[in-house]
Design an enzyme around this catalytic site. Structure first.
Site, PDB file in Angstrom:
ATOM      1  CD  GLU A  96      62.341  33.144  25.963  1.00 32.52           C
ATOM      2  OE1 GLU A  96      62.896  32.533  25.030  1.00 32.52           O
ATOM      3  OE2 GLU A  96      62.683  34.266  26.351  1.00 32.52           O
ATOM      4  CD  GLU A 127      66.929  30.706  27.017  1.00 31.69           C
ATOM      5  OE1 GLU A 127      66.990  30.289  28.195  1.00 31.69           O
ATOM      6  OE2 GLU A 127      65.859  30.788  26.374  1.00 31.69           O
TER       7      GLU A 127
HETATM    8  N1  3HC Z   1      67.828  23.106  18.623  1.00 30.84           N
HETATM    9  C1  3HC Z   1      68.259  22.244  17.682  1.00 30.84           C
HETATM   10  N2  3HC Z   1      68.526  20.954  17.922  1.00 30.84           N
HETATM   11  C2  3HC Z   1      68.368  20.529  19.175  1.00 30.84           C
HETATM   12  C3  3HC Z   1      67.939  21.373  20.218  1.00 30.84           C
HETATM   13  C4  3HC Z   1      67.646  22.736  19.893  1.00 30.84           C
HETATM   14  N3  3HC Z   1      67.212  23.597  20.792  1.00 30.84           N
HETATM   15  N4  3HC Z   1      67.890  20.666  21.355  1.00 30.84           N
HETATM   16  C5  3HC Z   1      68.263  19.423  21.046  1.00 30.84           C
HETATM   17  N5  3HC Z   1      68.559  19.331  19.741  1.00 30.84           N
HETATM   18  C6  3HC Z   1      68.981  18.136  19.015  1.00 30.84           C
HETATM   19  C7  3HC Z   1      70.336  17.621  19.474  1.00 30.84           C
HETATM   20  O1  3HC Z   1      71.389  18.281  18.813  1.00 30.84           O
HETATM   21  C8  3HC Z   1      70.239  16.153  19.124  1.00 30.84           C
HETATM   22  O2  3HC Z   1      70.478  16.078  17.736  1.00 30.84           O
HETATM   23  P1  3HC Z   1      71.172  14.768  17.111  1.00 30.84           P
HETATM   24  O3  3HC Z   1      70.250  13.655  17.468  1.00 30.84           O
HETATM   25  O4  3HC Z   1      71.247  15.116  15.674  1.00 30.84           O
HETATM   26  O5  3HC Z   1      72.507  14.685  17.791  1.00 30.84           O
HETATM   27  C9  3HC Z   1      68.761  15.846  19.346  1.00 30.84           C
HETATM   28  O6  3HC Z   1      68.079  17.104  19.336  1.00 30.84           O
HETATM   29  C10 3HC Z   1      68.459  15.141  20.663  1.00 30.84           C
HETATM   30  O7  3HC Z   1      69.110  15.863  21.705  1.00 30.84           O
HETATM   31  P2  3HC Z   1      69.913  15.118  22.861  1.00 30.84           P
HETATM   32  O8  3HC Z   1      70.798  14.073  22.262  1.00 30.84           O
HETATM   33  O9  3HC Z   1      70.543  16.175  23.680  1.00 30.84           O
HETATM   34  O10 3HC Z   1      68.729  14.390  23.637  1.00 30.84           O
HETATM   35  P3  3HC Z   1      68.419  14.339  25.170  1.00 30.84           P
HETATM   36  O11 3HC Z   1      67.135  13.624  25.320  1.00 30.84           O
HETATM   37  O12 3HC Z   1      69.615  13.883  25.924  1.00 30.84           O
HETATM   38  O13 3HC Z   1      68.172  15.864  25.609  1.00 30.84           O
HETATM   39  C11 3HC Z   1      67.258  18.053  25.556  1.00 30.84           C
HETATM   40  C12 3HC Z   1      67.119  16.604  25.084  1.00 30.84           C
HETATM   41  C13 3HC Z   1      67.032  18.146  27.056  1.00 30.84           C
HETATM   42  C14 3HC Z   1      66.209  18.856  24.837  1.00 30.84           C
HETATM   43  C15 3HC Z   1      68.670  18.578  25.232  1.00 30.84           C
HETATM   44  O14 3HC Z   1      68.941  18.328  23.884  1.00 30.84           O
HETATM   45  C16 3HC Z   1      68.877  20.044  25.456  1.00 30.84           C
HETATM   46  O15 3HC Z   1      69.134  20.454  26.584  1.00 30.84           O
HETATM   47  N6  3HC Z   1      68.778  20.852  24.397  1.00 30.84           N
HETATM   48  C17 3HC Z   1      69.079  22.250  24.440  1.00 30.84           C
HETATM   49  C18 3HC Z   1      67.948  23.025  25.024  1.00 30.84           C
HETATM   50  C19 3HC Z   1      68.272  24.478  25.017  1.00 30.84           C
HETATM   51  O16 3HC Z   1      69.366  24.898  25.302  1.00 30.84           O
HETATM   52  N7  3HC Z   1      67.249  25.287  24.701  1.00 30.84           N
HETATM   53  C20 3HC Z   1      67.404  26.693  24.678  1.00 30.84           C
HETATM   54  C21 3HC Z   1      67.751  27.099  23.312  1.00 30.84           C
HETATM   55  S1  3HC Z   1      68.173  28.817  23.244  1.00 30.84           S
HETATM   56  C22 3HC Z   1      66.726  29.607  23.136  1.00 30.84           C
HETATM   57  O17 3HC Z   1      65.696  29.003  23.247  1.00 30.84           O
HETATM   58  C23 3HC Z   1      66.812  31.071  22.892  1.00 30.84           C
HETATM   59  C24 3HC Z   1      65.536  31.763  23.163  1.00 30.84           C
HETATM   60  O18 3HC Z   1      65.551  32.344  24.438  1.00 30.84           O
HETATM   61  C25 3HC Z   1      65.286  32.867  22.158  1.00 30.84           C
END
Ligand code: 3HC
Ligand code: NAI
Length: 695
Positions: free
Chosen positions: A105, A125
């Site tokens: 975004e 999301e």
């Molecule tokens: N916020 C906070 N922490 C996050 C995060 C996020 N969005 N995404 C990842 N992390 C953290 C994980 O909890 C993990 O923490 P830890 O090491 O303490 O356990 C660390 O980052 C590494 O994450 P992964 O172990 O999952 O690492 P990978 O390399 O396997 O994956 C990733 C990385 C693809 C970024 C995966 O973590 C992921 O899919 N994250 C979620 C992404 C997501 O859903 N984003 C949308 C958020 S909602 C949003 O943006 C709302 C908006 O529209 C207003």
């Protein structure tokens, strides 16, 4: 400038870098840092364009999920995106790694987007029970069209850079690093005098039949509401001026933020990661496992071998006869062909796996040098003991000896090997190369580095690994036995198996317990019932025999074309088998029971109460380490709807007092089965929740 956002001016370009490890989530500090940087760059006469980029492995992984559920802090993300878009100087997003959710975004708020070839973009999301809440529902469809925009947001799946370019999400793919890519595009924009270009200024996306789309998406989501709400937000993009559409998106986003489904999904997100945390294994090194032996190449052995091959390991499968060994090879190759067909592996990988990495044998000597053996022979204690005694003799010192048993006592199996410390349970789920769950069953004498090896293997195979203790059925199958039992009770009392399956699928499971039994084969549960009857049922326990009667009639489920349902070749799913209700009526008559009616709600209340009560015992006994471990077992092994978070998260959301009260009511009719779990009673008395035990 802030600690997490820095700005450097190179010639006429401001490079604004986010450094918020590990994935540059948009915490309040990052939002504020970006806001300030853009404002400073805008007022700095030297700067003519800006490039936003991420330090480390990603552009931005999205909003900071850890801030969810807390009061939102300014600057809000949608305002930040609007602020960036309003910049009077062109802003370029230089993307690499992932740009997810709020990360994409921010990029859509920028005027131009360039990505590295390996970048991925997406709006996941919905997987958190939300819709995009910082403008993507309004901007993305303006860029890529209504249907394509909805599809990306409803699926939640990211796309690669090439696809993003084709769709029009990014303008260019750059072959350098993000900084150089961003600078190159910024210079091109300035040289060609292209100026700022706001996505919000593009024409509104075309109208479609919104209600039909909403219904279709809702249906497909099995009760999950957020994907369907994406449709309503895009409808607003189509029908309202941009600013009002943005407002509507925010309203839906904030509504969903308050929902139980959002809480369930976020619990699942963190739970999936939390189960790997094993404080007692800190600093303990896993043993190596490059070469794995699998004993028994049936349904499970072939699936386990496939999973290991797909992860790049060498596998030797041991079978009893040459015929069985050929059949096992056929099963593994069939599985790998499926992976090839779906594009998960290349032809070259397929050839390597089948011709080099996989060997079959009927001689135990072939396992003498493997690093780990996973046994998947018949579910019979005597056979398992013979196998482990043999493994104890022939395997090299330090080899990990694992059993895939579903129910049997791993202590007893371990003792037979003569080296119990090397033995562990690795309980895979069928089909083992597809299902994400792995129960790591630790017995009284399992060595710590063997447990660590179990987790390391799980990680390598891409599984969600959950530690379990030894009992009949470990975590998952023990809970399964509890809700199968309550289903039997309800059938005896008047519900039909089909009523129960319907209620359970309406709750969000992909399948009800009876359709599930058909899939697994009725003989497995039949054998378990016989075993329990021989061992002696607890006093006052209810028993049902209608399923035995189906088994005796050879109606063993899908593989027989008939079980609780009748299956026709080439058709998905089945229709209720009329013989079932005859057997049920016989059973009721034999037990002198008069059937009564059950509403869907009562079925679910009882089904879930049974699950929660047994799960509480499992936590209390230390079979599961924490409530979240139970939740992840049910989510990843048993199709528990992710948006409910798992049975214990669901119970917390319902209120534990309410669930205990139900159990106490049911206990009046059947005290033996419905004895409240002591942990549940204790939590209610103390006004606490299961979540308080997750640490
Ligand atoms: N916020 C906070 N922490 C996050 C995060 C996020 N969005 N995404 C990842 N992390 C953290 C994980 O909890 C993990 O923490 P830890 O090491 O303490 O356990 C660390 O980052 C590494 O994450 P992964 O172990 O999952 O690492 P990978 O390399 O396997 O994956 C990733 C990385 C693809 C970024 C995966 O973590 C992921 O899919 N994250 C979620 C992404 C997501 O859903 N984003 C949308 C958020 S909602 C949003 O943006 C709302 C908006 O529209 C207003
Ligand atoms: P299966 O009957 O499909 O396969 C068993 C295989 O083991 C057969 O191919 C048989 O030839 C071979 N075998 C038997 N004794 C042997 C021996 N002494 N040496 C070498 N090979 C031998 O059974 P399935 O379903 O694969 O189950 C295997 C194990 O996995 C059981 O312990 C079962 O409880 C467990 N399990 C099964 C699940 C399922 O859904 N089927 C799920 C999780 C675990």
């Amino acid at each position: 400038m802030s600690e997490v956002v820095s700005m450097r001016i190179e010639g006429s370009i401001a490079l604004i870098t986010i450094a918020n490890p590990p994935v540059n989530a948009l915490s309040q500090a990052v939002r504020q840092g970006l806001w300030d940087a853009v404002t400073q760059a805008e007022t700095n006469p030297q700067v003519q364009a800006m490039v936003i980029l991420g330090d480390g492995r990603a552009f931005i992984a999205g909003a900071d999920i850890k801030e969810f559920g807390k009061p939102p802090q300014q600057p809000h993300l949608p305002d930040l995106c609007t602020r960036i878009e309003a910049s009077i100087k062109p802003v370029i997003a230089a993307m690499h790694g992932v740009s997810l959710g709020g990360g994409l975004e921010v990029a859509l708020g920028c005027h131009y987007r360039i990505a590295t070839a390996t970048a991925k973009v997406g709006l996941p999301e919905v997987n958190l029970g939300l819709i995009p809440g910082a403008g993507a529902t309004q901007r993305l469809p303006r860029l890529v069209g209504t249907e394509a925009g909805i599809d990306l947001m409803v699926s939640g799946r990211p796309v690669d850079a090439a696809k993003a370019l084709e769709m029009g999400i990014v303008d260019e793919i750059g072959d350098a690093d993000p900084r150089a890519n961003g600078l190159a595009l910024a210079h091109a924009v300035l040289d060609e005098n292209r100026g700022p270009r706001a996505v919000s200024a593009l024409p509104a996306p075309a109208a479609i039949d919104w209600d039909a789309k909403y219904d279709a998406v809702l249906n497909k989501g099995r009760g999950q509401i957020s994907p369907a709400q994406v449709v309503r937000a895009v409808q607003a993009a189509s029908e309202l001026p941009f600013a009002q559409g943005l407002k509507r998106e925010r309203e839906i986003f904030l509504e969903l933020m308050q929902s139980d489904q959002r809480q369930g999904m976020i619990h699942a997100f963190f739970g999936e990661r939390a189960v790997a945390t094993q404080p007692d294994l800190k600093g303990i090194e896993a043993r190596g496992f490059d070469h794995i032996g699998v004993i028994g190449g049936g349904t499970m052995g072939a699936g386990i071998a496939t999973a290991a091959l797909l992860a790049g390991l060498s596998v030797t499968v041991l079978e009893m006869t040459h015929e069985a060994s050929d059949a096992a090879r056929g099963r593994v190759i069939g599985n790998l062909q499926g992976a090839l067909k779906r594009g998960k592996i290349s032809q070259a990988q397929f050839t390597k796996m089948t011709e080099e990495a996989l060997t079959l044998s009927t001689d135990y000597a072939a396992l003498a040098q493997v690093d780990m053996v996973i046994e998947a022979v018949f579910e019979n204690m005597d056979v398992k003991k013979q196998v482990f005694a043999k493994l104890g003799e022939i395997c090299k010192a330090g080899a990990v000896l694992a059993t895939n048993t579903s129910y049997l006592d791993v202590n007893e199996i371990a003792a037979a090997s003569g080296r119990a410390e090397d033995v562990i349970g690795l309980h895979f789920f069928s089909p083992a190369h597809v299902m994400k769950l792995l129960e790591i069953v630790v017995h009284d004498h399992t060595a710590k580095d063997v447990i660590a090896t179990g987790f390391a293997l799980g990680k390598r195979l891409g599984k969600v690994s959950v530690r379990a203790g030894v009992c009949d059925g470990f975590i998952g199958n023990r809970i399964l036995a509890a809700y199968r039992a309550v289903s039997d009770h309800m059938v005896l009392d008047g519900a039909s198996p089909f009523d129960i399956d319907r209620a359970v699928t309406d709750f969000g499971f992909p399948m009800g317990p009876f359709a599930m039994t058909d899939l697994a084969g009725l003989d497995i549960a039949w054998a378990a019932r016989k075993r329990r009857r021989v061992a002696g049922l607890p006093e006052g326990a209810r028993d049902a025999t209608y399923a035995d009667k189906l088994c005796e009639a050879g109606q063993l489920g899908q593989k027989a074309g008939k079980g609780f349902y009748t299956y026709e070749a080439g058709k998905r799913g089945g229709t209720p088998n009329p013989a079932v209700m005859d057997f049920v009526s016989q059973d009721r008559a034999e037990q002198g029971l008069t059937p009564r009616g059950f509403t869907q709600d009562e079925i679910i209340d009882r089904y879930m109460a049974a699950m929660v009560n047994e799960a509480a015992r499992i936590v209390d006994e230390g079979i599961a380490q924490r409530p979240v471990d139970v939740d992840m077992v049910m989510l990843f092994g048993y199709g528990f709807p992710r948006y409910h978070g798992g049975p214990l998260k669901w119970a917390d959301l319902q209120g534990l007092d309410k669930i205990l009260a139900r159990i106490e009511t049911y206990a009046k009719e059947n005290p033996q089965y419905w004895e409240p779990a002591p942990l549940l009673v204790k939590l209610v008395a103390e006004g606490r929740r299961f979540a308080d035990l997750n640490g």
